[in-house]
Write a protein that holds these residues in place. Structure first.
Motif, PDB file in Angstrom:
ATOM      1  N   THR A 163      27.918 -21.171 -13.448  1.00  0.00           N
ATOM      2  CA  THR A 163      28.603 -20.104 -14.182  1.00  0.00           C
ATOM      3  C   THR A 163      29.514 -19.302 -13.262  1.00  0.00           C
ATOM      4  OG1 THR A 163      26.911 -18.408 -13.816  1.00  0.00           O
ATOM      5  CG2 THR A 163      26.578 -19.920 -15.671  1.00  0.00           C
ATOM      6  N   PRO A 448      23.739 -19.935 -24.626  1.00  0.00           N
ATOM      7  CA  PRO A 448      23.538 -20.582 -23.318  1.00  0.00           C
ATOM      8  C   PRO A 448      22.158 -20.318 -22.729  1.00  0.00           C
ATOM      9  CG  PRO A 448      25.686 -19.535 -23.411  1.00  0.00           C
ATOM     10  CD  PRO A 448      24.942 -19.082 -24.627  1.00  0.00           C
ATOM     11  N   GLU A 458      21.088 -22.824 -16.027  1.00  0.00           N
ATOM     12  CA  GLU A 458      21.951 -21.773 -16.537  1.00  0.00           C
ATOM     13  C   GLU A 458      23.327 -22.362 -16.822  1.00  0.00           C
ATOM     14  OE1 GLU A 458      21.136 -18.524 -17.069  1.00  0.00           O
ATOM     15  OE2 GLU A 458      19.065 -18.899 -16.473  1.00  0.00           O
ATOM     16  N   THR A 460      27.211 -21.836 -19.544  1.00  0.00           N
ATOM     17  CA  THR A 460      28.117 -20.956 -20.268  1.00  0.00           C
ATOM     18  C   THR A 460      28.290 -21.475 -21.694  1.00  0.00           C
ATOM     19  OG1 THR A 460      30.085 -22.219 -19.663  1.00  0.00           O
ATOM     20  CG2 THR A 460      29.372 -20.506 -18.118  1.00  0.00           C
ATOM     21  N   ASP A 462      31.054 -22.318 -23.069  1.00  0.00           N
ATOM     22  CA  ASP A 462      31.958 -23.468 -23.027  1.00  0.00           C
ATOM     23  C   ASP A 462      31.196 -24.736 -22.661  1.00  0.00           C
ATOM     24  OD1 ASP A 462      34.660 -24.672 -23.043  1.00  0.00           O
ATOM     25  OD2 ASP A 462      34.286 -24.953 -20.900  1.00  0.00           O
ATOM     26  N   GLN A 463      30.224 -24.623 -21.759  1.00  0.00           N
ATOM     27  CA  GLN A 463      29.435 -25.783 -21.382  1.00  0.00           C
ATOM     28  C   GLN A 463      28.528 -26.242 -22.516  1.00  0.00           C
ATOM     29  OE1 GLN A 463      27.678 -24.380 -17.733  1.00  0.00           O
ATOM     30  NE2 GLN A 463      29.654 -24.427 -16.670  1.00  0.00           N
TER      31      GLN A 463
END
Length: 506
Positions: A163, A448, A458, A460, A462-463
């Protein structure tokens, strides 16, 4: 990079959506096993492997994959199937990123230094790498062994690597940890954390005085004749910039990969042919197919052996077969957002299996499913095609998405009537009715963290869109629908109050 979680562990994630809507000294050399402990089925043939892979691609729509299967000193089969995101036909010599399979190679590079007497696994990392400092005094006690076992106390919960802005060099990757703290006392808890292997790779650089990529090439790849293998610093240095596919609603969608720093932890690019050479050495006590030794048998065994009470060794995990009713296996998975890989050793049979596919983690869980089928072949059983979890789950999420949008539309249409009824009640009675909607709105930015709890990593938002697009869309739709209902109800309630006040004033 998020570590792969078994499919059964993902069921709670779908439930969330439903609920929301509703000791080594240098260098002993031992001989590898002389013979198979169990007979190997004759069903593990190139023709059978080709047939299974072609059927798998046909039934799942997987764009492409490469496979390596070995037995003893022999290569059973290496091949490519389908195509890359760039449209190239995949073969046994197609360069592919193997993500966290790289950790086993980094671990072997460290073990070579242990054999040479240049590194002691149980001495603190800072003895060899003084630049390794953290904002936590306990970090001074982290040993080399704890880095490789991932029991250093470093974790995503304390330093969420993916992140944060990404490093460009191993020196920079170590330097950016200076402000980080530990999540646990060194040696007390396992936590999968890529920076453990960034630090290990930087240690190799400093101790040898060679760039890590060069050291891996000359001392690990070259002895095994892995001529088409290399280590890169980031996903942008990988073939086609690690571009691949994600799965959503039964389809594959081509996506570019964001830039991640990868050296040491998940930066090796190799081929099926080279993976076969790697697997042979792993099953043969460090000796390659041509008789050249890359490391002692004891060093290889150490990388395969986890600490007492743990499953994770050094770039490998030890476990039983799926269901616990089969022989021991040693494996490691590797995932990027658009690629995934797996390597499996069956020591009793001296069989090695490696698969790399051009679909991303969770959404494309293809490599593990293919490897399980190849293992079934190796055990003399007909291989089953196990479709990725999301190919079924996404249809449920699609229905929930439509339900969320439908209920949101209905709530919006009925907002005026709700406001009229609420106008005659105390305001506090309206608050509890709004809480479920507010909870769904709050769930979206927390997604997330919820996915991270399941995957022990961990990430985000977008991920998450890469990892499980249908889950992202479902939660986003529920949040949007809830936000609209709350906004429209609030607007009608406010207008009603204004009208009543004007009427009272007149």
């Amino acid at each position: 990079m998020w570590i792969r979680t078994k499919k059964k562990a993902l069921i709670p994630a779908l439930g969330l959506a439903v609920a929301a809507l509703a000791g080594l000294s240098p260098a002993a050399v031992a001989e590898p096993p002389a013979a198979f402990a169990e007979p190997v089925s004759a069903s593990l043939t190139p023709a059978a492997i080709d047939r299974f892979l072609n059927d798998y691609l046909d039934e799942t729509g997987l764009p492409g994959a490469v496979v390596a299967v070995t037995r003893g000193d022999d290569v059973v089969h290496t091949a490519g199937y389908g195509h890359t995101a760039g449209g190239l036909t995949m073969t046994g010599r197609t360069p592919v990123p193997v993500a966290s399979l790289s950790k086993s190679m980094t671990a072997l590079a460290v073990m070579q230094l242990v054999e040479a007497g240049k590194v002691d696994l149980d001495r603190p990392v800072r003895v060899y790498l003084p630049e390794f400092t953290m904002a936590d005094g306990r970090a001074e006690r982290i040993t080399v062994r704890q880095l490789l076992n991932q029991t250093s106390g470093m974790a995503d919960s304390a330093f969420p690597d993916l992140t944060l802005p990404q490093a460009h060099t191993l020196k920079g990757a170590v330097a950016r940890m200076r402000g980080a703290r530990l999540a646990a006392e060194p040696g007390t808890r396992w936590s999968y954390h890529n920076p453990n292997y960034f630090v290990a790779a930087r240690l190799v650089e400093v101790v040898t005085g060679e760039p890590f990529a060069d050291r891996l090439r000359t001392h690990v790849f070259a002895p095994l004749r892995m001529a088409d293998s290399r280590s890169v610093d980031s996903t942008t240095d990988m073939p086609e910039d690690a571009r691949g596919y994600v799965r959503a609603y039964g389809r594959v969608i081509e996506r570019a990969h964001p830039r991640w720093f990868t050296a040491g932890g998940h930066g090796v690019v190799t081929t099926a042919d080279d993976l076969a050479r790697w697997l042979i050495a792993q099953n043969n006590g460090g000796v390659g197919a041509d008789g050249r030794r890359v490391a002692s048998a004891r060093s290889v065994a150490t990388t395969h052996t986890p600490p007492k009470g743990e499953e994770y060794a050094m770039g490998w995990s030890l476990g039983e077969a799926e269901g616990g009713d089969g022989p021991r296996e040693i494996r490691h998975t590797g995932e990027l957002l658009t690629q995934n890989a797996i390597q499996i050793l069956l020591p009793e049979r001296r069989i090695g299996i490696a698969v790399v596919s051009d679909t991303g983690m969770i959404s494309g869980d293809d490599s593990a499913g293919i490897a399980d089928g190849l293992r079934e072949l190796a055990e003399g059983r007909p291989p089953e095609i196990e479709k990725p979890f999301t190919m079924t789950a996404d249809h449920v999420l699609a229905a929930l998405t439509l339900l969320a949008l439908g209920l949101g539309t209905l709530g919006t249409v009925r907002a005026a009537g709700w406001a009229r009824r609420a106008a005659g009640r105390p305001l506090w009675r309206a608050v509890p009715r709004a809480l479920p909607y507010a909870g769904l709105v709050a769930l979206f930015p927390l997604l997330p963290e919820l996915v991270g709890l399941l995957m022990r990593r961990e990430g985000t938002l977008d991920q998450v869109l890469y990892v499980w697009p249908a889950l992202y869309v479902c939660v986003a739709a529920a949040a949007l629908a809830s936000a609209v209902v709350l906004a429209v109800r609030g607007a009608h309630l406010t207008r009603g109050l204004v009208r009543r006040r004007r009427a009272a004033a007149s």
